[in-house]
Design an enzyme around this catalytic site. Structure first.
Site, short mmCIF file in Angstrom:
data_model
loop_
_atom_site.label_atom_id
_atom_site.label_comp_id
_atom_site.label_asym_id
_atom_site.label_seq_id
_atom_site.Cartn_x
_atom_site.Cartn_y
_atom_site.Cartn_z
N ASP A 1 -9.07 2.25 6.43
CA ASP A 1 -8.10 3.07 7.15
C ASP A 1 -7.54 4.13 6.21
OD1 ASP A 1 -6.41 1.52 5.58
OD2 ASP A 1 -6.07 0.12 7.23
N ASP B 1 -4.21 6.25 4.86
CA ASP B 1 -2.75 6.32 4.78
C ASP B 1 -2.36 7.70 4.26
OD1 ASP B 1 -2.52 3.70 5.61
OD2 ASP B 1 -2.63 2.91 3.57
N ASP C 1 2.09 -0.38 -6.14
CA ASP C 1 1.79 -1.59 -6.92
C ASP C 1 0.87 -1.34 -8.11
OD1 ASP C 1 -0.29 -1.20 -5.11
OD2 ASP C 1 -0.17 -3.18 -4.18
P1 ATP Z 1 -6.67 -2.02 1.85
O1 ATP Z 1 -6.02 -1.33 3.02
O2 ATP Z 1 -8.03 -1.57 1.52
O3 ATP Z 1 -6.53 -3.49 1.90
P2 ATP Z 1 -4.61 -0.67 0.42
O4 ATP Z 1 -4.44 -0.36 -1.03
O5 ATP Z 1 -4.66 0.48 1.36
O6 ATP Z 1 -5.83 -1.60 0.55
P3 ATP Z 1 -2.33 -1.47 1.95
O7 ATP Z 1 -1.72 -2.81 2.12
O8 ATP Z 1 -2.90 -0.78 3.11
O9 ATP Z 1 -3.41 -1.62 0.81
O10 ATP Z 1 -1.21 -0.57 1.27
C1 ATP Z 1 -1.34 0.83 1.13
C2 ATP Z 1 -0.70 1.28 -0.18
O11 ATP Z 1 0.70 0.98 -0.16
C3 ATP Z 1 -1.25 0.57 -1.42
O12 ATP Z 1 -2.39 1.20 -1.90
C4 ATP Z 1 -0.06 0.70 -2.38
O13 ATP Z 1 -0.03 1.97 -2.96
C5 ATP Z 1 1.13 0.56 -1.46
N1 ATP Z 1 1.57 -0.85 -1.35
C6 ATP Z 1 1.19 -1.74 -0.41
N2 ATP Z 1 1.77 -2.93 -0.60
C7 ATP Z 1 2.53 -2.81 -1.68
C8 ATP Z 1 3.40 -3.68 -2.39
N3 ATP Z 1 3.55 -4.95 -2.01
N4 ATP Z 1 4.07 -3.18 -3.46
C9 ATP Z 1 3.91 -1.89 -3.83
N5 ATP Z 1 3.10 -1.04 -3.22
C10 ATP Z 1 2.42 -1.46 -2.16
MG MG Z 2 -4.73 0.43 3.53
#
Ligand code: ATP
Ligand code: MG
Length: 437
Positions: free
Chosen positions: A55, A57, A134
């Site tokens: 997805d 963001d 993170d």
């Molecule tokens: P995927 O969607 O592929 O699982 P992602 O990195 O996009 O991985 P998401 O949970 O969609 O993970 O979160 C989007 C972004 O938001 C992350 O890349 C990070 O930058 C931030 N983020 C998400 N969760 C946290 C957290 N618990 N603490 C700090 N930043 C976070």
């Molecule tokens: Mg994501």
């Protein structure tokens, strides 16, 4: 933008062809409304690896109400983190406002007593937004203004080196949000990255902090961990870092009994199959996975109850209730899933009754197929009778006349006598018939 390293369009591999049309629409529309607009997080990280993101963001300096004013197809969601969802049929593009670092003193960022962040709606600029993310590789920004990648935290170097590293002090970042420990494992396994030693070291020490996380949030995380397509490796890493026991305490206890390797062999097999199915784009039923994860605690407890004189199906029903009641305190498995898990479990003793009319009834049970697949896996890993699993395989392929012979009272239905539940072989046996699950 004072301290960002900027990677120009020619210095990275991200091309707009890999970005979904809808995400591009959102970015362009924000830019047209004179807001900043970037892709950030997992999508940038995955695009840099040449992978298709799951997805997209978007972050912007527009506030949620301003975002809503730009998009008709937009809904504001979330309390903990307020953000906008822009809907395009099935696809949702998430749009968030840059978050700030400093508390504005108006209760827009709330910490729990343990340092956890409970609510976080303070807005800031892009650099502040980067620092509160993170991992460094999750804090890269792809600009729609000039197609460059902005890096405030050294994420590009870590990305190239295949290192997963928390931004800032690892221990503090885990204390703020212990779920980051689970995320570290998930990303490291999925990307094939190494967790930086400074981020790996505190994990076993801080694993207990997961106890403070709402069980519903842990359920969401566990689903992501199990359905990642790398569940076996993820499971091994979770155990290595002493995190698994916080999610599935009774399963961990059963695995720790060294004398007995069945639960580990069984779970490894189930997870391996799950990963294969996901890689082949086949569906995976979470109830089956959870049923497998908790099978050993349920089985042991049910056997203890049978020794005390309970009938087998009743013993399994009671054991299922007890194990589930304890399990949902750490990971809140929803009822829609746990009801089906119970069915799979309680069908196991019923599958041992292969005489008379019962097998004909059982084969029409809505969960027969799942329960049969479960039995096959148990048999392949040495805990159930392979002959029993084979009997059911043959029964399904047989015509009416053959089925009648197979179920005749006093006939030799099995090639060897079925064992009573609770007795089992030591160690895995070679499967006689391989069955697709
Ligand atoms: P995927 O969607 O592929 O699982 P992602 O990195 O996009 O991985 P998401 O949970 O969609 O993970 O979160 C989007 C972004 O938001 C992350 O890349 C990070 O930058 C931030 N983020 C998400 N969760 C946290 C957290 N618990 N603490 C700090 N930043 C976070
Ligand atoms: Mg994501």
């Amino acid at each position: 933008m004072p301290s960002a390293r900027i990677y120009a369009r020619s210095e990275h591999v991200i091309s707009r062809a890999l970005i979904s049309d809808n995400a591009l629409k959102v970015l362009y529309r924000l830019r047209k409304a004179n807001y900043q607009a970037y892709l950030v997080g997992g999508c940038v990280r995955d695009l840099l690896l040449g992978r298709e993101p799951k997805d997209f963001d978007v972050v912007t300096d527009a506030h949620p109400d301003e975002i809503r004013a730009v998009f008709r197809n937009c809904r504001l969601i979330g309390r903990r983190f307020r953000l906008a969802h822009v809907h395009f049929g099935d696809e949702i593009v998430e749009v968030a406002t840059f978050r700030g670092l400093n508390d504005d003193g108006e209760g827009n960022r709330q910490h729990g007593r343990d340092g956890r962040i409970l609510r976080d709606n303070i807005y800031g600029n892009i650099e502040e937004d980067a620092w509160r993310r993170d991992f460094t590789v999750n804090a890269l920004y792809y600009s729609i203004h000039d197609f460059s990648v902005l890096d405030f935290v050294g994420g590009m170097d870590d990305h190239k080196a295949g290192i997963l590293r928390l931004i800032g002090d690892p221990e503090q970042r885990y204390r703020e949000d212990p779920v980051r420990m689970l995320r570290a494992i998930r990303f490291a396994v999925k990307l094939g990255f190494t967790i930086h030693p400074s981020c790996a070291e505190p994990m076993p020490r801080l694993a207990h902090l997961l106890e403070g996380i709402p069980s519903a949030r842990l359920f969401d995380e566990v689903i992501k961990l199990l359905l990642s397509g790398y569940s076996l490796q993820t499971f091994e890493e979770l155990r290595h870092y002493k995190l698994f026991g916080l999610l599935f305490p009774e399963t961990e206890q059963s695995l720790a009994r060294e004398a007995d390797d069945f639960p580990l062999v069984f779970l490894a097999k189930v997870l391996e199959r799950t990963d294969e199915r996901i890689q082949q784009n086949k569906g995976v039923a979470p109830f089956f996975l959870f049923a497998a994860l908790l099978w050993e605690p349920v089985r042991i407890l049910a056997n203890a109850k049978m020794k005390k004189g309970d009938t087998d199906v009743y013993a399994y029903q009671e054991a299922a209730s007890e194990v589930l009641n304890r399990q949902v305190r750490s990971v809140a498995i929803p009822r829609s899933i746990s009801l089906t898990m119970r069915e799979v479990w309680t069908l196991q003793p019923r599958l041992e009754r292969i005489k008379g009319l019962r097998p004909f009834k059982l084969i029409g049970h809505p969960r027969f197929r799942a329960a049969y697949d479960f039995l096959v896996l148990r048999a392949e890993t040495g805990e159930a009778e392979p002959e029993l699993a084979n009997w059911w395989t043959r029964f399904q392929g047989a015509d009416e006349a053959e089925r009648k012979v197979m179920t005749r009272e006093g006939s030799n239905g099995l090639r060897t006598g079925a064992r009573r539940s609770g007795t089992r072989r030591r160690g895995p046996r070679k499967p006689k018939a391989k069955k697709e699950t």
